[in-house]
Design an enzyme around this catalytic site. Structure first.
Site, PDB file in Angstrom:
ATOM      1  N   LYS A   1      -9.918  12.857   8.110  1.00  0.00           N
ATOM      2  CA  LYS A   1      -9.396  12.487   9.687  1.00  0.00           C
ATOM      3  C   LYS A   1      -9.045  13.582  10.525  1.00  0.00           C
ATOM      4  CE  LYS A   1      -6.119   8.779   7.805  1.00  0.00           C
ATOM      5  NZ  LYS A   1      -6.625   7.624   8.852  1.00  0.00           N
TER       6      LYS A   1
ATOM      7  N   ASP B   1       1.733   6.417   5.780  1.00  0.00           N
ATOM      8  CA  ASP B   1       0.756   5.525   5.288  1.00  0.00           C
ATOM      9  C   ASP B   1       1.274   4.708   3.868  1.00  0.00           C
ATOM     10  OD1 ASP B   1      -1.721   4.376   5.844  1.00  0.00           O
ATOM     11  OD2 ASP B   1      -2.958   5.815   4.551  1.00  0.00           O
TER      12      ASP B   1
ATOM     13  N   LYS C   1       1.009  -1.115  -0.017  1.00  0.00           N
ATOM     14  CA  LYS C   1       0.092  -0.159   0.141  1.00  0.00           C
ATOM     15  C   LYS C   1       1.052   1.136   0.049  1.00  0.00           C
ATOM     16  CE  LYS C   1      -2.949   2.523   3.133  1.00  0.00           C
ATOM     17  NZ  LYS C   1      -3.581   2.705   4.390  1.00  0.00           N
TER      18      LYS C   1
ATOM     19  N   ASP D   1     -12.054   6.815   4.071  1.00  0.00           N
ATOM     20  CA  ASP D   1     -10.857   6.985   4.869  1.00  0.00           C
ATOM     21  C   ASP D   1     -10.294   5.319   4.936  1.00  0.00           C
ATOM     22  OD1 ASP D   1      -8.501   7.672   6.332  1.00  0.00           O
ATOM     23  OD2 ASP D   1      -9.701   7.596   8.166  1.00  0.00           O
TER      24      ASP D   1
ATOM     25  N   GLU E   1      -9.500   3.524   2.506  1.00  0.00           N
ATOM     26  CA  GLU E   1      -8.967   3.717   1.012  1.00  0.00           C
ATOM     27  C   GLU E   1      -7.865   2.703   0.670  1.00  0.00           C
ATOM     28  OE1 GLU E   1      -5.375   5.084   3.089  1.00  0.00           O
ATOM     29  OE2 GLU E   1      -7.492   5.417   3.563  1.00  0.00           O
TER      30      GLU E   1
ATOM     31  N   ASP F   1      -2.488  10.537   3.543  1.00  0.00           N
ATOM     32  CA  ASP F   1      -3.857  10.088   3.742  1.00  0.00           C
ATOM     33  C   ASP F   1      -4.581  11.285   4.375  1.00  0.00           C
ATOM     34  OD1 ASP F   1      -6.376   9.017   3.791  1.00  0.00           O
ATOM     35  OD2 ASP F   1      -5.729   7.451   5.221  1.00  0.00           O
TER      36      ASP F   1
ATOM     37  N   ARG G   1      -7.451  -0.524   1.399  1.00  0.00           N
ATOM     38  CA  ARG G   1      -7.908  -1.857   0.761  1.00  0.00           C
ATOM     39  C   ARG G   1      -8.527  -1.584  -0.766  1.00  0.00           C
ATOM     40  NH1 ARG G   1     -12.150  -1.802   5.573  1.00  0.00           N
ATOM     41  NH2 ARG G   1     -10.231  -0.676   6.312  1.00  0.00           N
TER      42      ARG G   1
END
EC number: 3.4.11.1
Length: 500
Positions: A277, A288, A265, A347, A349, A270, A351
């Site tokens: 967030k 991230d 990933k 959020d 995201e 993010d 996956r």
């Protein structure tokens, strides 16, 4: 950069000298001779039980009483129960020694090991101490225009004397290559997100991997769209910076050898997207993309050793930002597999990025197994804290080997459950799948793993490593400062090279 030198004769020019003693506080012949040379300083230190007990990791630095020569300090290090020593524990001792020497401003250190320490040969033991110290020497100061006094000082060298130095050097050279791969992973993870845009990150991957014989293909948004990666593109559509898909292929094995696929990933930053967030600690979202960095680092480690394995790595590099063009909660995207996904929370995201990247790698490379690495869920941190990463797998043997590899390099994994009940929680009312579970706050890491599992083909061995709790640390460890840990590089390298 810390210099590690294996020498053919003992030197007296080092400021500090390392002395190892286990919890039994017994002296062998060489330690007795060293104690006599220093007028009983070691035995006197041990006699003061309040000062030194030989516990694992206990380090006492005492000024030398010898007026002549360069040795100004004895660095007395506790081994604890020598029978319980592991490679990981010895490496941590190396890191602790470097940290204590740095605090004491000891610039050059000497180490002499001529006999086995329990099951470890002098060559293995010293190479592990050197590896731990080298890992602990990492710093990320590139954006500091001035350094504090404590930040300016660094240990210059560790000089190691043992018999059969060539074997010790051979062992350490491999460990150093792996450590340098960890440093790349830490560097790119620590890099501010305004610097490491998807384009810049992709360029750095090319720059470091192509000279090592790795084929790197950087795919832009037009081609990503042609591949049908609607889930990945949806995450990045709110950013001004174009998303990238980076494919790394290392062919160190034979044609008949199977291929292992690593998928990372790579969410460069993010914000949470429209599902914004909280502002507190949002700056930590620079990490991230740590899963992608672990994948790149593992390939660096393998390629730099010319390991006889076939590995492909795929990382999706995106930014999850707000804008008038950002993905909305409730949107439906079409993934590369053809499955549709309802985005209930922007959020969640990571996956979505992984759904397309794991499908891509299976379609193009037909790998033996797929291992994805991601800072995927806060739920895994709630469950496991910063001690373990979560391991989800559809294959017990694969999971067991990954866990074993992690134990050996002190990158711990804890097996987490997969269950049909969790899978049912991500069914969507209007699409094939929803990107969050339908029970708020329940089994968040498990439902996220099941989302990825929906994109794993039948017959493919798969493991998902959720590293959200271990990718970065607010505190220094024995093997590095606060910030990016570089978790996953050594685990994946060990697994692929020794357990595959």
């Amino acid at each position: 950069m810390l210099n590690i030198n294996f020498v053919n004769e003992e030197s007296s020019t080092n400021q500090g000298l390392i002395v190892f003693i286990d919890e039994q506080l017994k002296f062998d012949t060489s330690l007795m001779a060293l104690d006599q040379q220093h007028y009983g300083l070691i035995s006197k230190t041990i006699q003061n039980k309040l000062q030194f007990r030989g516990n694992y990791g206990q380090i006492t630095i005492v000024p030398s009483v010898i007026k002549s020569g360069e040795v100004k300090y004895l660095i007395i290090v506790g081994l604890g129960n020598a029978e319980k020593l592991t490679e990981a524990k010895i490496e941590e001792l190396g890191g602790k020694i470097l940290q204590h020497a740095t605090c004491a401003k000891i610039s050059t250190i000497g180490l002499k090991i001529m006999s086995r320490i329990n099951r470890f040969t002098p060559q293995t033991f010293t190479s592990l101490i050197a590896s731990g110290a080298f890992l602990a020497s990492y710093r990320f100061h590139k954006y500091k225009t001035t350094l504090k006094e404590v930040e300016k000082f660094a240990v210059e060298s560790i000089e190691i004397f043992t018999d059969n130095n060539s074997e010790a050097i051979k062992l350490f050279e491999v460990k150093k290559l792996i450590a340098e791969a960890v440093f790349f992973t830490r560097d790119i993870s620590n890099e501010p997100s305004n610097i490491k845009t998807p384009q810049v990150y992709a360029e750095r991957i090319v720059d470091i991997l192509e000279p090592l014989g790795v084929n790197v293909d950087v795919i832009g948004e037009r081609d990503i769209k042609n591949l049908g990666m609607g889930a990945l593109l949806g995450v990045g559509q709110g950013s001004q910076n174009e998303s990238k898909l980076v494919v790394m292929e290392y062919k160190g094995g034979s044609r008949d050898d199977s291929t292992i696929a690593l998928v990372g990933k790579g969410v460069i930053f993010d914000t949470g997207g429209i599902s914004l967030k909280p502002s507190s600690n949002m700056h930590l979202m620079r990490y991230d993309m740590a899963g992608s960095a672990a994948v790149v680092g593992a390939i660096i480690a393998l390629a730099s050793q010319k390991a006889t394995v076939n590995v492909v790595g795929v990382v999706g590099l995106v930014e999850n930002m707000q804008s008038g063009n950002a993905q909305r909660p409730g949107d439906v995207v079409v993934t590369m597999s053809g499955q549709t996904a309802e985005v209930l929370n922007t959020d969640a995201e990571g996956r979505l990025v992984l759904a397309d990247t794991v499908w891509y790698v299976q379609e193009k490379f037909n790998p033996k197994c797929v291992i994805d690495v991601a800072t995927l869920t806060g739920a895994i941190t709630v469950a496991l804290g910063s001690t373990y990463a979560g391991c989800f797998s559809n294959n017990d043997e694969l999971a067991d080997k990954l866990i074993k590899a992690g134990e050996e390099v002190n990158e711990k994994l804890w097996r987490m459950p997969l269950h049909d009940d969790y899978d049912a929680m991500i069914n969507s009312d209007i699409a094939d799948i929803a990107n969050i579970g339908n029970v708020p706050g329940a089994a968040g890491s498990c439902t996220a793993a099941h989302f990825i599992k929906r994109f794993i083909k039948d017959g493919v061995d798969w493991a998902h490593l959720d590293i959200a709790g271990v990718a970065n640390s607010n505190n220094a460890s024995a093997l590095g400062p606060k910030g990016a840990v570089g978790y996953g590089v050594r685990l994946l390298e060990k697994f692929i090279k020794e357990y595959n």
